[in-house]
Design a protein around this motif. Structure first.
Motif, short mmCIF file in Angstrom:
data_model
loop_
_atom_site.label_atom_id
_atom_site.label_comp_id
_atom_site.label_asym_id
_atom_site.label_seq_id
_atom_site.Cartn_x
_atom_site.Cartn_y
_atom_site.Cartn_z
N CYS A 95 -6.49 2.09 1.15
CA CYS A 95 -5.30 2.94 1.17
C CYS A 95 -5.23 3.84 2.39
O CYS A 95 -4.23 4.55 2.58
CB CYS A 95 -5.23 3.80 -0.10
SG CYS A 95 -6.53 5.06 -0.21
N CYS A 114 -6.77 5.20 -4.58
CA CYS A 114 -6.63 3.81 -5.04
C CYS A 114 -7.80 3.35 -5.91
O CYS A 114 -7.81 2.19 -6.34
CB CYS A 114 -6.48 2.88 -3.84
SG CYS A 114 -7.97 2.71 -2.83
N ARG A 119 0.83 -1.21 0.00
CA ARG A 119 0.00 0.00 0.00
C ARG A 119 0.86 1.26 0.00
O ARG A 119 0.65 2.18 -0.78
CB ARG A 119 -0.92 -0.01 1.22
CG ARG A 119 -1.88 1.17 1.29
CD ARG A 119 -2.60 1.17 2.61
NE ARG A 119 -1.70 1.55 3.69
CZ ARG A 119 -1.84 1.20 4.96
NH1 ARG A 119 -2.84 0.41 5.31
NH2 ARG A 119 -1.00 1.61 5.87
N TRP A 136 -3.11 -2.97 -6.48
CA TRP A 136 -4.12 -2.54 -5.52
C TRP A 136 -5.13 -3.66 -5.26
O TRP A 136 -5.59 -3.85 -4.12
CB TRP A 136 -4.84 -1.30 -6.03
CG TRP A 136 -4.17 0.01 -5.72
CD1 TRP A 136 -3.74 0.95 -6.60
CD2 TRP A 136 -3.86 0.53 -4.42
NE1 TRP A 136 -3.17 2.02 -5.93
CE2 TRP A 136 -3.24 1.78 -4.59
CE3 TRP A 136 -4.04 0.04 -3.11
CZ2 TRP A 136 -2.81 2.56 -3.53
CZ3 TRP A 136 -3.61 0.82 -2.05
CH2 TRP A 136 -3.00 2.06 -2.26
#
Length: 413
Positions: A242, A228, A134, A198
């Protein structure tokens, strides 16, 4: 949206027009686009991770080689001056232009290196926790917008025309290494897919209700995380994927954009009035503005270069300010919006996002010429105060376009 693929149960909320789209099963080397504003939503590539590792590694090797040898040289009155890539920031620092030195280091070296290293780490077999993935993805998203090696390369090519009036120009090994670095960097950036990673961190859907394709997210009380691109309930302030806070709409984005545009206008006038480059020849100093450089190139018969400098340094900044002002006006004043008008405004925003950074060409031209022409006894070239104002205009307008929320174009449509 491409229709000939089998439809899957994956969804995406368009970050430009806020329409909910059901993504098809995308074939190799194909992409899915928003049916409303034609923004790219997803793509599928063969061997994405392997290609990214290959091109990112080659880019880093070429950049390392380009710093180890002479970049370009010039012969003036029998005296040869050599320029390496790393000597440019050193000379700018000696001239007490720390701001230009910082821009060069960040946009040409530090940010691209960091972006390439992040791509290598994410695509490598290293077992990373979701927390580290992340953080790396967030950093990559912020850095990639400010990487400008291709713009610097264009600035170097433009500077060759100007340098030809001072003496004989020659390129060395580092020049070709840097050219290959730019190619591999662009190729790795195109191949890299942040969406893929992601989705490894967490699903992009945190909405518990049924999603309705063809309807806007705001009508379904769903918001998009702008960092994200996860779909979230409107009332959920912090994104679980995120960890960034957000709202259904960035209502203050228009105010921020207008404030930044007014600030850029304040810098634009002195950027064109004051000299951007100061030439000292046999003890006599003369300052030249951006328009002086355009006129000189035109009189010398270098019409393409004159047009490039005029477009990048004069036309693009003011057109970008006018375009963003028109986009703000469209959101604030225009009440009756049809699809064609919104689509045109969306295209205008995409153009502004793409061309705005290219105004940095003239700053890189000044940096290269100032670093190379430094024979203090005969002739030297120094950056002038106009370069600082102009660089400020480019950076501020880039931030202004980032602050603008394009989804506001389509609201109430």
């Amino acid at each position: 949206m491409q229709q000939h693929y089998q439809v899957s149960q994956h969804y995406a909320l368009c970050h430009h027009c806020d329409i909910m789209c059901e993504l098809p099963s995308i074939g190799q080397e194909h992409q899915a686009v928003c049916p409303r504003c034609h923004t790219k939503l997803a793509r599928k590539q063969t061997n994405m991770q392997l290609n990214t590792i290959l091109y990112s590694s080659c880019a880093l090797v070429m950049l390392l080689l380009s710093t180890c040898f002479i970049f370009i040289h010039i012969k003036v009155i029998g005296i040869v001056d050599n320029l390496s890539l790393l000597s440019i920031p050193n000379i700018l620092y000696e001239y007490q232009y720390s701001s230009l030195m910082l821009l060069f280091l960040l946009f040409i070296l530090i940010f691209p290196i960091c972006a390439l290293v992040i791509q290598l780490i994410l695509c490598s077999p290293i077992n990373l926790s979701k927390y580290h993935k992340r953080n790396l993805l967030i950093a990559h998203g912020k850095l990639s917008h400010w990487c400008m090696p291709e713009i610097f390369m264009a600035g170097v090519l433009v500077s060759f025309v100007k340098l030809a009036s001072y003496g004989e120009i020659g390129v060395d090994n580092a020049f070709w290494s840097f050219a290959l670095f730019v190619f591999f960097y662009l190729k790795s950036s195109i191949d890299f897919s942040s969406r893929h990673f992601w989705n490894e961190v967490a699903s992009n859907n945190f909405v518990k209700t049924d999603l309705q394709p063809g309807k806007t997210g705001i009508s379904q009380n769903i918001r998009l995380c702008l960092h994200c691109h996860a779909m979230l309930p409107a009332g959920l302030l912090r994104c679980p994927r995120c960890k960034y806070k957000g709202k259904l709409r960035q209502k203050n984005s228009i105010q921020w954009t207008i404030a930044l545009l007014l600030t850029s206008l304040m810098f634009y006038l002195p950027a064109n009035i004051y000299g951007i480059m100061n030439t000292v020849f046999l003890g006599s100093a003369s300052s030249s503005t951006i328009l002086d450089g355009v006129i000189y190139m035109w009189q010398e018969g270098d019409y393409p270069v004159a047009l490039v400098i005029f477009s990048a340094s004069v036309t693009i900044p003011i057109l970008k300010i006018l375009a963003l002002s028109w986009l703000c006006y469209f959101v604030l004043v225009v009440k009756k919006k049809n699809k064609d008008d919104c689509l045109q405004m969306n295209r205008l925003y995409n153009i502004v996002e793409f061309i705005g950074r290219w105004s940095m060409i003239d700053i890189f031209v000044v940096s290269v010429i100032s670093a190379l022409i430094r024979n203090k006894e005969m002739m030297s070239v120094y950056p002038d105060i106009g370069a600082i104002f102009f660089a400020s205009v480019v950076v501020i307008t880039m931030i202004a376009s980032q602050k603008y929320d394009p989804r506001l174009i389509w609201d109430k449509n």
